[in-house]
Structures are given as C-alpha cells and as structure tokens.
Scaffold this active site. Structure first.
Site, short mmCIF file in Angstrom:
data_model
loop_
_atom_site.label_atom_id
_atom_site.label_comp_id
_atom_site.label_asym_id
_atom_site.label_seq_id
_atom_site.Cartn_x
_atom_site.Cartn_y
_atom_site.Cartn_z
N LYS A 230 -2.04 -1.61 -3.93
CA LYS A 230 -2.94 -0.45 -3.87
C LYS A 230 -2.12 0.83 -3.90
CE LYS A 230 -5.85 1.84 -0.55
NZ LYS A 230 -6.33 1.88 0.81
N LYS B 243 0.86 -1.19 0.00
CA LYS B 243 0.00 0.00 0.00
C LYS B 243 0.89 1.23 0.00
CE LYS B 243 -3.61 2.31 2.67
NZ LYS B 243 -4.55 2.19 3.79
C1 PBG Z 1 -7.63 3.20 5.54
C2 PBG Z 1 -7.85 3.14 4.06
C3 PBG Z 1 -7.63 4.11 3.08
C4 PBG Z 1 -8.12 3.59 1.89
C5 PBG Z 1 -8.61 2.32 2.17
N1 PBG Z 1 -8.42 2.05 3.51
C6 PBG Z 1 -7.10 5.50 3.16
C7 PBG Z 1 -5.70 5.76 3.56
O1 PBG Z 1 -4.85 4.86 3.70
O2 PBG Z 1 -5.44 6.93 3.76
C8 PBG Z 1 -8.16 4.31 0.58
C9 PBG Z 1 -9.15 3.81 -0.41
C10 PBG Z 1 -9.44 4.72 -1.55
O3 PBG Z 1 -8.80 5.76 -1.76
O4 PBG Z 1 -10.36 4.37 -2.31
N2 PBG Z 1 -6.30 3.27 5.93
#
Ligand code: PBG
Length: 327
Positions: free
Chosen positions: A247, A194
């Site tokens: 992601k 991520k």
């Molecule tokens: C929680 C989370 C996030 C997303 C999914 N789970 C935001 C982040 O990490 O700031 C983002 C999903 C999206 O942008 O569609 N941590």
C-alpha cells in the site's frame, strides 16, 4: 525472401483479445471500503472522496446493499468515533462504532465478508497510530491495545482483521490474542509494506485521522526502499499473517511484483484514496476518461501480481468485469 512462414501476430479481434487475456479479474477479488460515522444519522457525501459516503449506524446497511447489488462481497470497515482520547479507548469499546456496525451488518447480510482496519489513528486525540511516550509512538505498549481492538472486532463478527498500524510484532500479538480468546478462525491481513505516502491525504480528511503533530515516517516505510518491503512481508508472514499487503498500489507496482514472486501468501494491494482522487479529479476537469482510467489502473495492479485489491472503485469495477470490458 520467402515471407510465407514468417511468424504472425494474432489478429486482435474482440474474441481473440478475450481468449488471450493474461490477467483475469473477478468481483471476488475486490474489497470495498466503508466509512461508518458514529455521530451521523443517514448518509453524507465525503467531500475529499467524490462519489464516496460516510454512513451512520442507522444506514450502514445501505452501503452493504449497494455492494452486494454489484456482486462485491468483501468490504473493509473504517470507523469515525464520537469521542477520542489519548489512548484511543473508543477503538475497543464493546459498543464502539465498528463493533456496532459489525453486529448490524452480520445479522442482516451474513453473505458479506467483513474485514476491519485495526489501527488507533482515528481514535486517538493526537492522531497517531499507537499510544505515545514523549511524543513518540511506544511500539510495544501499542501492541496490547491493537490486540484488544482486534479481539473486540472479531467478537463482534469481523471475519478478518487488518492491522494498518505498522508496529513491529503486530501480527504475532494479534494472532496470540485472537487464539487465546477462542477466535482461531479470524484471519489476519497485514498491511505489511505500508509506505509513508502523500496519497493518504483524502482518507485522513475523510477519517479525521491526520496526526496532530509530526508525521508517520517513524513507523511507515520509506518510499526509497523496495528490499525493506520484503523484510516487512517476511516478518508478517512468519508471525502468521494469512494475507500480505502492499500500500499504496500505483506508485509501488514494482514492490507488488516482487512480493508476489517471493511470497506464497496471497497478496493484497490497496489502491488508496489519493489514487482514487487523482482519477476522479482529472476526470471532473475533463482531462481523462474516468471509466477507462479506472479499468487500466486496476488492471496494472493485478498484472503486477496482486491477488486482490482494496479500491473505492470496487462497485464500478465489478460492473466493468460483468460487461466484459476487463476481466
Ligand atoms: C490507518 C489507515 C490509513 C489508510 C488506511 N488505514 C491512513 C494512514 O495510514 O494515514 C489510508 C487509506 C487511503 O488513503 O485510502 N492507519
């Protein structure tokens, strides 16, 4: 020169094109994000995500009906709690927003496979993905809380938990806690690679989860790095993740390809809020064909090697697959 036996390309008729597709899509491979807001009654459009809604606990069944009606049988739940605190304690409350949504949905729609996002940023007053010590996330102390959240989700009916916090050791902590609680069959999908991305902007708006200070670069990945993603995936796989994830999707197609080649575990890609917003806003400005852009970008993710896709376009993609435009 005799050209009679020269190699020829297939004539690209519709029938041949369908026969020779190298990438096959199915609605089974799509996961739809649902936002549940504890303070809401009814359904409210999300301004940063055109076409998406916040659902109150009294109306979350409408989100499920819309999914199932399009043949989308997998959803991931995000919660907006009524109250936040330093520790994010509403995240593991027995009657928390996600726990209540799970019980309602499981009872009404046993055929809907429910995944929950396990993180603390929507629940903490400071908006970081873990508990703090001196304005830094305390990795190891956060693991206990994440485990508690995951167990409470699984006990309320989650089929799969998806830790998106990026703490070291999170999958092992969740697996041990779930097993100890007798929840051995609850699967874990790890947000393994991520990245610290600009493309989460509309989501943070929608989930009220922007950090109050600083950013997430201390725990999310550096966009410069691809090999590091392999290390992250290897750790999560070794800790017992059932599914790995990359992601965002579009800016990381190379990472998806490498992880798909390298790991045996099923691979999920998350086409995040900013990717959705780019297509929606460009289409709204009349700059591109929304339907075709949606199809082409989803195809690129599967072509890169993803086995499944979390996307705000899940219902529309399922329809496109049914029509034969893709898949
Ligand atoms: C929680 C989370 C996030 C997303 C999914 N789970 C935001 C982040 O990490 O700031 C983002 C999903 C999206 O942008 O569609 N941590």
């Amino acid at each position: 020169m005799d050209l009679t036996h020269r190699p020829r390309r297939l004539r690209r008729t519709d029938a041949i094109r369908r026969l020779c597709r190298e990438t096959r899509l199915s609605p089974d491979a799509l996961i739809y994000p649902i936002f549940v807001d504890e303070t809401l009654s009814g359904v409210r459009p999300i301004p940063s995500l055109l076409g998406q809604n916040h659902y109150g606990l009294d109306s979350v069944c409408r989100a499920a009906e819309a999914c199932l009606g399009q043949g989308v049988t997998h959803a991931i739940l995000f919660g907006l709690p009524a109250a936040k605190d330093e520790l994010g304690s509403s995240a593991w409350a027995e009657d928390g927003v996600i726990q209540r949504a799970l019980r309602t949905l499981k009872e009404r729609f046993p055929e809907l496979y429910l995944i929950t996002d396990v993180c603390m940023c929507e629940y903490t007053s400071h908006g970081h993905c873990g508990v703090l010590r001196d304005r830094e996330v305390d990795n190891d102390r956060t693991l206990n809380y994440l485990a508690r959240i995951a167990v409470s989700h699984a006990a309320a009916g989650a089929d799969m938990v998806a830790p998106s916090d990026m703490m070291d050791g999170h999958v092992a902590a969740l697996r041990a806690a779930l097993d100890q609680a007798g929840l051995q069959s609850t699967a874990i999908m790890a947000y393994s690679a991520k990245y610290a991305s600009a493309f989460y902007g509309p989501f943070r708006d929608a989930a009220g989860s922007a950090p109050a200070f600083g950013d997430r670069r201390g725990y999310q990945m550096d966009p410069h790095n691809a090999r590091e993603a392999l290390r992250e995936c290897a750790l999560d796989a070794a800790e017992g993740a059932d599914i790995l994830m990359v992601k965002p999707a579009l800016s990381y197609l190379d990472v998806i390809r490498t992880c798909a080649d390298r790991f045996e575990a099923p691979l999920c890609a998350y086409s995040v809020s900013g990717e959705y917003a780019m297509i929606k806003s460009a289409a709204a400005a009349g700059l591109l064909d929304e339907y075709r852009a949606m199809c082409e970008t989803a195809l690129s993710v599967f072509r890169a090697g993803a086995d499944m896709l979390i996307t705000y376009f899940a219902k529309e993609l399922a329809e496109a697959i049914r029509r034969g435009d893709i898949g």
